[in-house]
Design a protein around this motif. Sequence first.
Motif, PDB file in Angstrom:
ATOM      1  N   ILE A   7      -7.992  -3.162   1.796  1.00 63.55           N
ATOM      2  CA  ILE A   7      -6.830  -2.797   2.605  1.00 63.55           C
ATOM      3  C   ILE A   7      -6.549  -1.302   2.505  1.00 63.55           C
ATOM      4  CG2 ILE A   7      -4.384  -3.249   3.035  1.00 63.55           C
ATOM      5  CD1 ILE A   7      -4.775  -5.959   1.629  1.00 63.55           C
ATOM      6  N   ALA A   8      -6.313  -0.699   3.665  1.00 64.86           N
ATOM      7  CA  ALA A   8      -5.957   0.724   3.721  1.00 64.86           C
ATOM      8  C   ALA A   8      -4.711   0.883   4.584  1.00 64.86           C
ATOM      9  CB  ALA A   8      -7.103   1.547   4.312  1.00 64.86           C
ATOM     10  N   ALA A   9      -3.947   1.919   4.285  1.00 61.78           N
ATOM     11  CA  ALA A   9      -2.826   2.319   5.136  1.00 61.78           C
ATOM     12  C   ALA A   9      -3.219   3.627   5.803  1.00 61.78           C
ATOM     13  CB  ALA A   9      -1.564   2.515   4.306  1.00 61.78           C
ATOM     14  N   VAL A  10      -2.997   3.717   7.101  1.00 63.30           N
ATOM     15  CA  VAL A  10      -3.257   4.952   7.849  1.00 63.30           C
ATOM     16  C   VAL A  10      -1.920   5.380   8.441  1.00 63.30           C
ATOM     17  CG1 VAL A  10      -4.513   6.004   9.762  1.00 63.30           C
ATOM     18  CG2 VAL A  10      -5.628   4.243   8.354  1.00 63.30           C
ATOM     19  N   SER A  11      -1.418   6.522   7.980  1.00 61.50           N
ATOM     20  CA  SER A  11      -0.071   6.930   8.354  1.00 61.50           C
ATOM     21  C   SER A  11       0.027   8.419   8.638  1.00 61.50           C
ATOM     22  CB  SER A  11       0.885   6.569   7.206  1.00 61.50           C
ATOM     23  OG  SER A  11       2.183   7.019   7.486  1.00 61.50           O
ATOM     24  N   GLY A  12       0.965   8.754   9.501  1.00 62.54           N
ATOM     25  CA  GLY A  12       1.294  10.151   9.761  1.00 62.54           C
ATOM     26  C   GLY A  12       2.283  10.702   8.754  1.00 62.54           C
ATOM     27  N   SER A  13       2.707   9.869   7.807  1.00 58.86           N
ATOM     28  CA  SER A  13       3.602  10.311   6.738  1.00 58.86           C
ATOM     29  C   SER A  13       2.788  10.884   5.587  1.00 58.86           C
ATOM     30  CB  SER A  13       4.443   9.132   6.233  1.00 58.86           C
ATOM     31  OG  SER A  13       5.303   8.674   7.239  1.00 58.86           O
ATOM     32  N   THR A  14       3.480  11.494   4.631  1.00 56.09           N
ATOM     33  CA  THR A  14       2.786  12.054   3.467  1.00 56.09           C
ATOM     34  C   THR A  14       2.381  10.927   2.517  1.00 56.09           C
ATOM     35  OG1 THR A  14       4.776  12.310   2.113  1.00 56.09           O
ATOM     36  CG2 THR A  14       4.197  14.166   3.588  1.00 56.09           C
ATOM     37  N   LEU A  15       1.459  11.227   1.636  1.00 50.60           N
ATOM     38  CA  LEU A  15       1.016  10.260   0.629  1.00 50.60           C
ATOM     39  C   LEU A  15       2.199   9.798  -0.215  1.00 50.60           C
ATOM     40  CD1 LEU A  15      -1.356   8.784  -0.729  1.00 50.60           C
ATOM     41  CD2 LEU A  15      -1.655  10.807  -2.170  1.00 50.60           C
ATOM     42  N   HIS A  16       3.053  10.732  -0.592  1.00 48.15           N
ATOM     43  CA  HIS A  16       4.235  10.397  -1.387  1.00 48.15           C
ATOM     44  C   HIS A  16       5.158   9.435  -0.628  1.00 48.15           C
ATOM     45  CE1 HIS A  16       7.404  10.842  -4.340  1.00 48.15           C
ATOM     46  NE2 HIS A  16       8.242  11.216  -3.375  1.00 48.15           N
ATOM     47  N   GLN A  17       5.385   9.705   0.657  1.00 47.45           N
ATOM     48  CA  GLN A  17       6.257   8.863   1.462  1.00 47.45           C
ATOM     49  C   GLN A  17       5.676   7.459   1.645  1.00 47.45           C
ATOM     50  OE1 GLN A  17       6.451  11.442   4.839  1.00 47.45           O
ATOM     51  NE2 GLN A  17       8.089  12.700   3.957  1.00 47.45           N
ATOM     52  N   VAL A  18       4.382   7.374   1.905  1.00 50.94           N
ATOM     53  CA  VAL A  18       3.739   6.058   2.037  1.00 50.94           C
ATOM     54  C   VAL A  18       3.844   5.310   0.719  1.00 50.94           C
ATOM     55  CG1 VAL A  18       1.584   4.838   2.507  1.00 50.94           C
ATOM     56  CG2 VAL A  18       2.178   6.857   3.857  1.00 50.94           C
ATOM     57  N   GLY A  19       3.654   6.014  -0.386  1.00 52.44           N
ATOM     58  CA  GLY A  19       3.782   5.394  -1.703  1.00 52.44           C
ATOM     59  C   GLY A  19       5.161   4.811  -1.927  1.00 52.44           C
ATOM     60  N   ILE A  20       6.197   5.521  -1.527  1.00 55.18           N
ATOM     61  CA  ILE A  20       7.572   5.035  -1.663  1.00 55.18           C
ATOM     62  C   ILE A  20       7.742   3.717  -0.896  1.00 55.18           C
ATOM     63  CG2 ILE A  20       9.987   5.465  -1.024  1.00 55.18           C
ATOM     64  CD1 ILE A  20       9.436   8.469  -1.550  1.00 55.18           C
ATOM     65  N   ILE A  21       7.229   3.692   0.329  1.00 46.60           N
ATOM     66  CA  ILE A  21       7.364   2.498   1.168  1.00 46.60           C
ATOM     67  C   ILE A  21       6.601   1.320   0.560  1.00 46.60           C
ATOM     68  CG2 ILE A  21       6.771   1.501   3.416  1.00 46.60           C
ATOM     69  CD1 ILE A  21       7.270   4.424   4.537  1.00 46.60           C
ATOM     70  N   LEU A  22       5.351   1.544   0.167  1.00 43.13           N
ATOM     71  CA  LEU A  22       4.536   0.451  -0.372  1.00 43.13           C
ATOM     72  C   LEU A  22       5.066  -0.049  -1.709  1.00 43.13           C
ATOM     73  CD1 LEU A  22       0.932   1.639   0.586  1.00 43.13           C
ATOM     74  CD2 LEU A  22       2.459   0.072   1.820  1.00 43.13           C
ATOM     75  N   GLU A  23       5.573   0.860  -2.528  1.00 38.57           N
ATOM     76  CA  GLU A  23       6.187   0.449  -3.803  1.00 38.57           C
ATOM     77  C   GLU A  23       7.434  -0.388  -3.533  1.00 38.57           C
ATOM     78  OE1 GLU A  23       5.209   0.666  -6.921  1.00 38.57           O
ATOM     79  OE2 GLU A  23       3.442   1.903  -6.557  1.00 38.57           O
ATOM     80  N   GLY A  24       8.214   0.023  -2.544  1.00 36.49           N
ATOM     81  CA  GLY A  24       9.422  -0.720  -2.188  1.00 36.49           C
ATOM     82  C   GLY A  24       9.119  -2.130  -1.710  1.00 36.49           C
ATOM     83  N   LEU A  25       7.948  -2.311  -1.115  1.00 36.01           N
ATOM     84  CA  LEU A  25       7.522  -3.630  -0.650  1.00 36.01           C
ATOM     85  C   LEU A  25       6.780  -4.413  -1.736  1.00 36.01           C
ATOM     86  CD1 LEU A  25       6.164  -2.671   2.886  1.00 36.01           C
ATOM     87  CD2 LEU A  25       8.318  -3.826   2.356  1.00 36.01           C
ATOM     88  N   SER A  26       6.566  -3.760  -2.868  1.00 34.53           N
ATOM     89  CA  SER A  26       5.823  -4.361  -3.990  1.00 34.53           C
ATOM     90  C   SER A  26       4.397  -4.744  -3.609  1.00 34.53           C
ATOM     91  CB  SER A  26       6.569  -5.588  -4.535  1.00 34.53           C
ATOM     92  OG  SER A  26       7.863  -5.239  -4.961  1.00 34.53           O
ATOM     93  N   VAL A  27       3.756  -3.905  -2.778  1.00 33.53           N
ATOM     94  CA  VAL A  27       2.376  -4.171  -2.373  1.00 33.53           C
ATOM     95  C   VAL A  27       1.448  -2.982  -2.611  1.00 33.53           C
ATOM     96  CG1 VAL A  27       2.969  -5.955  -0.666  1.00 33.53           C
ATOM     97  CG2 VAL A  27       2.827  -3.548   0.050  1.00 33.53           C
ATOM     98  N   ARG A  28       1.942  -1.929  -3.236  1.00 34.45           N
ATOM     99  CA  ARG A  28       1.126  -0.717  -3.419  1.00 34.45           C
ATOM    100  C   ARG A  28      -0.215  -1.014  -4.081  1.00 34.45           C
ATOM    101  NH1 ARG A  28      -2.270   2.157  -3.419  1.00 34.45           N
ATOM    102  NH2 ARG A  28      -2.427   4.332  -3.997  1.00 34.45           N
TER     103      ARG A  28
END
Length: 163
Positions: A50-71
């Motif tokens: 699984i990969a995430a492809v985002s226009g956000s920064t690595l830090h921002q994507v990390g915040i989102i994925l951690e918040g979802l408990s799926v990082r």
Amino acid sequence: LFCQEHDLYFNVEELVRDHFSVYEKELPDVPALPGAQEVVRRCHQLGYKIAAVSGSTLHQVGIILEGLSVRGLFTEIISCDLDLAGKPAPDGYLEAAGRLDVPIVNCLVFEDSSSGIVAGKRAGAYVVGVQGNGKQDISLADCQVQSLKEIPDRLLVSFSLSR
């Protein structure tokens, strides 16, 4: 010209840093797309890389994925920190497929933006367009759903078997 006439000067780097600071404080409170955690967990259970492809920064994507408990379920994160053309260019998806060592034609992309759908299609992936709460045009996707909760398990299983 307006700024010069009114003796206004801005430090762009400082403005961007301040913007990111405010934005990143709000990210943990942004609700996930319904079904997002379940789809990620099901894909992981089926053995997907699984990969995430985002226009956000690595830090921002990390915040989102951690918040979802799926990082921890993501093998790769492709962010705007990389020197790649953004969506609708296919570069992010091609980079993700390459890093995962999966042919792009065997990649399943979930997108909730029209530019992301175009990027996935241009890359050669199978794209599921998710309408969600937005007004984005998802008609170019191979499959359209209102919510990630509508993703048929047979679709996930069939892609799992085809890899």
